[in-house]
Write a protein that holds these residues in place. Structure first.
Motif, PDB file in Angstrom:
ATOM      1  N   ASP B 293      -1.276  83.994  25.524  1.00 13.58           N
ATOM      2  CA  ASP B 293      -1.922  83.576  26.770  1.00 13.58           C
ATOM      3  C   ASP B 293      -3.407  83.181  26.558  1.00 13.58           C
ATOM      4  OD1 ASP B 293       0.327  84.007  28.099  1.00 13.58           O
ATOM      5  OD2 ASP B 293      -0.303  85.832  29.166  1.00 13.58           O
ATOM      6  N   TYR B 296      -4.178  79.843  25.936  1.00 12.81           N
ATOM      7  CA  TYR B 296      -4.035  79.047  27.156  1.00 12.81           C
ATOM      8  C   TYR B 296      -5.272  79.181  28.043  1.00 12.81           C
ATOM      9  CZ  TYR B 296      -2.453  78.045  31.938  1.00 12.81           C
ATOM     10  OH  TYR B 296      -2.378  77.618  33.242  1.00 12.81           O
ATOM     11  N   GLN B 300      -7.870  76.556  29.018  1.00 13.39           N
ATOM     12  CA  GLN B 300      -8.164  76.307  30.430  1.00 13.39           C
ATOM     13  C   GLN B 300      -9.679  76.294  30.656  1.00 13.39           C
ATOM     14  OE1 GLN B 300      -6.409  79.148  33.101  1.00 13.39           O
ATOM     15  NE2 GLN B 300      -5.688  77.493  34.453  1.00 13.39           N
TER      16      GLN B 300
END
Lengths: 254, 330
Positions: B293, B296, B300
């Protein structure tokens, strides 16, 4: 009581006559003409009626037995039945009954009239025994003629039966089949049996008729009574003796 | 009538009587004394049954002689047969006792034999066959009758029934009587249906009565036939494809029938599995890319910064944009 005495008298006189006749057997060769004459009367002149009666006896026997046998479908054995009945019983008996009626009555009438007219007494006076010249030739003749008459009666009866079997609608048995069945059952021994019976019957008929004729007493009325008595006695004796003779013959031959 | 004529008649009569006695004797004894001509043949039987002397001897039904005498031989009964001289019996003919009538009119029946066999001589022995006598046949018939009787009684038990249930007929009868109304109704319905069919009502009725329908049906069947033949063609081409596959021709053929290709495929699949395992465990870059994550979120954040930088870029021109971009990136 009286009747019993007369019966015993009859039996006794018959036996005495028989013994007397037998005692003269040696003289038979000198009585040839009488013997031949009696043979002629007893045998030859009796032949037509024996033939006619036997033919119809055989016919009616075949007819009656065929009528009874058609229920069982055994008509082919009629030959055996008729053949054996004729040979063993009806042939000899018919001949004996005819002899009693035709010859016995004549003998009794002749001897009774000779007795009533005292011809027999005349013979006795001349030392000629009546048993010798009146009874012995007749006895010898009947013994000689009975087998012939019986055999003719048998054969004619057989043929009468065969004819009825052939030409009666509900029997319809050919003669060949009839005689085959007959031959299969009837033995020559049976024929001999029948002839023996016929000889005994014939002898007794002639002896009894002679005895009754020779013991007649009185006038012409007694001749008729004697003839009646002779014929009746003969018939009764034939039928009664038939049973015992048959039994005796069966006992001897078996 | 003179005396000599009378004597002649009596003599004739007496001779006639003697002749008739002789004729009777000859008839009844089968001419045994007079005509013993011909020859004799001995036939031995275990049992002569009802055979008597003077019985016929027949060859194939023709009378050829008679039984002369019956006697006991060594452990058997013998019949001496008197055969007429004009007949010959072949030595391979055999004799049997035949019963011609119910009351015992037996005869000996001899079969024809063969013509080339030598004829039997006088006093020779003829072959015999044993015939079952009527008594033994009757005994067997009686046994048969008993068996038949028991068989019939068991059949009749089955049919009429002896138990509380009764037999087949009773059961059938009960069935019928219990279902009388139903059967009646069924019969009525059936009658109605057949009536309708007869009148041409309904499909079946039309089928039965309308000839047009029949023609249509015939045409349909013809179509079916054509279709079927096409299907057959399709099947045939499928067959050829399959044949080619079988022969190892074409890609599919190689795949199916080439062992080496199969092995390769297996390895490839194995590798793919390894690869996917690693990815799922988060190993390697792609694995991390997929499973982690933080990356990610990092991405982001970066993208947000880039967004902001773009916004700033919009405000301060391209140089400050490059400056802020490099600032944010490093």
């Amino acid at each position: 009581m009286n009747s019993i005495r007369s019966v015993l008298e009859g039996v006794g006189s018959t036996l005495i006559l028989f013994m007397r006749s037998i005692s003269h057997v040696g003289t038979l060769s000198r009585q040839k003409s009488r013997f031949i004459e009696q043979c002629y009367v007893i045998g030859y002149t009796t032949l037509p009626i024996v033939g006619i009666l036997s033919f119809f006896v055989g016919s009616v026997l075949a007819l009656q037995s065929g009528y009874s046998m058609q229920d069982f479908g055994t008509q082919q054995f009629i030959g055996a039945l008729v053949g054996l009945s004729m040979v063993r019983e009806l042939g000899p008996m018919m001949v004996a009954i005819l002899l009693a009626g035709r010859v016995g009555s004549a003998i009794t009438a002749e001897l009774a009239s000779m007795k009533v007219n005292q011809e027999v007494d005349a013979l006795v006076t001349m030392n000629i025994p009546p048993a010798k010249i009146l009874v012995l030739p007749r006895l010898a003749a009947v013994l000689m003629m009975m087998p012939v008459l019986t055999v003719i009666s048998n054969l004619v009866g057989w043929f009468g039966g065969a004819l009825v079997c052939k030409y009666t609608g509900f029997i319809s048995v050919e003669p060949q089949q009839y005689f085959q069945a007959l031959r299969h059952v009837v033995k020559f021994k049976d024929v001999i049996d029948g002839i023996c019976k016929a000889e005994i019957f014939g002898f007794i008929v002639v002896l009894v008729c002679s005895s009754i004729g020779l013991s007649t007493r009185g006038g012409p009325r007694e001749i008729g009574a004697a003839v009646t008595k002779a014929v009746v006695s003969s018939l009764v004796l034939i039928l009664v003796l038939d049973y015992f003779v048959t039994k005796l013959l069966l006992a001897i031959l078996s | 009538m003179n005396n000599s004529q009378q004597t002649a008649r009596v003599g004739l009569f007496f001779l006639l009587g003697l002749a008739l006695i002789y004729v009777t004797y000859e008839t009844l004894s089968g001419g045994k004394t007079f005509s013993r001509s011909g020859y004799t043949v001995v036939a031995g039987f275990p049992n002569l049954q009802d055979l008597k002397p003077t019985d016929d001897v027949r060859m194939a039904g023709v009378r050829i002689g008679s039984v002369y005498v019956t006697r006991l031989g060594k452990g058997r009964a013998e019949a001496v047969l008197q055969i007429d001289p004009q007949y010959t019996i072949p030595s391979d003919a055999s004799a049997t006792i035949v019963m011609a009538g119910i009351i015992g009119t037996d005869y000996i029946s001899i079969d024809l034999g063969t013509t080339q066999a030598p004829a039997l001589k006088d006093g020779a022995e003829i072959k015999t066959k044993i015939t079952p006598d009527i008594a033994s046949i009757m005994t067997q018939m009686a046994e048969l009758g008993h068996k038949l009787d028991s068989a019939l009684s068991s059949i009749s038990n089955a049919v009429n029934g002896s138990g509380p249930d009764g037999g087949v007929f009773q059961k059938f009868n009960r069935l019928l009587s219990e279902n009388q109304t139903k059967i009646d109704a069924s019969m009525t319905n059936l009658q109605e249906i057949t009536g309708k069919i007869n009148r041409g009502e309904g499909t079946l009725g039309k089928l039965v009565n309308d000839s047009k329908l029949h023609d249509d049906l015939l045409a349909a069947v013809g179509d079916f036939k054509a279709t079927a033949s096409e299907a057959k063609n399709v099947m045939a081409s499928a067959q050829t494809v399959l044949d080619q596959v079988k022969a190892g021709q074409g890609a599919l053929g190689v795949l199916v029938y080439d062992k080496q290709a199969a092995e390769d495929l297996k390895f490839t699949l194995h590798d793919i599995r390894d690869f996917s395992d690693k990815i799922s465990k988060g190993q390697g870059t792609l694995g991390k890319l997929i499973n982690d994550d933080s990356l990610y979120f990092g991405l982001q954040g970066t993208l947000k910064k880039a967004d902001r930088a773009m916004d700033g870029l919009n405000d301060s021109g391209p140089i400050s944009a490059v400056g802020s971009l490099s600032k944010s990136l490093f």
